[in-house]
Design a protein around this motif. Sequence first.
Motif, PDB file in Angstrom:
ATOM      1  N   THR A 100      -6.728   0.974   4.830  1.00  0.00           N
ATOM      2  CA  THR A 100      -6.008   1.538   3.707  1.00  0.00           C
ATOM      3  C   THR A 100      -6.940   1.611   2.502  1.00  0.00           C
ATOM      4  O   THR A 100      -6.504   1.759   1.388  1.00  0.00           O
ATOM      5  CB  THR A 100      -4.774   0.696   3.327  1.00  0.00           C
ATOM      6  N   LEU A 142      -5.379  -4.273  -3.770  1.00  0.00           N
ATOM      7  CA  LEU A 142      -5.081  -4.817  -2.441  1.00  0.00           C
ATOM      8  C   LEU A 142      -4.983  -6.335  -2.438  1.00  0.00           C
ATOM      9  O   LEU A 142      -4.661  -6.916  -1.429  1.00  0.00           O
ATOM     10  CB  LEU A 142      -6.148  -4.383  -1.426  1.00  0.00           C
ATOM     11  N   TRP A 181       0.844  -1.189   0.000  1.00  0.00           N
ATOM     12  CA  TRP A 181       0.000   0.000   0.000  1.00  0.00           C
ATOM     13  C   TRP A 181       0.882   1.243   0.000  1.00  0.00           C
ATOM     14  O   TRP A 181       1.204   1.777   1.067  1.00  0.00           O
ATOM     15  CB  TRP A 181      -0.907   0.016   1.220  1.00  0.00           C
TER      16      TRP A 181
END
Length: 136
Positions: free
Chosen positions: A134, A115, A93
Amino acid sequence: MELRKRIPNLGEGDELLIYASAPVMAIVGAVEVSRVIKDAPDHLWTMVKDHAAVEQEFFDQYYQDHLTAYGIFLGHAQLYQKSCALQRLRVAWPGFVPPQNYRYVQVWNAPQHRLTEATTIFPTSRAGRFGLHTRD
């Protein structure tokens, strides 16, 4: 047991990832939420006083001027055999900054989602809501 003035969007069975700050700077484990209670502070105290690891004086001061108090009961905890260092999180990330309080993360299984590769970071965790965020 976790005490909060405001409650994150948590429910029974949700998993919280545990980030250890400096000098460790890594996700080191996870813990399951077993129960979330919302009540007036004086009522909550009677339910959590044996689990909260704080004295009533601190509890009363913490919730001073609050009509609602939250208690998060924590269940099964797991210490990861291999922690996930901050550098590795930032590879998955870009721009990731550890939360000061809590944040949410969602691990998607769709192969096109950026992700997806992050699921390899948490191989023992269930997909779903976590205590770290995130999500764009």
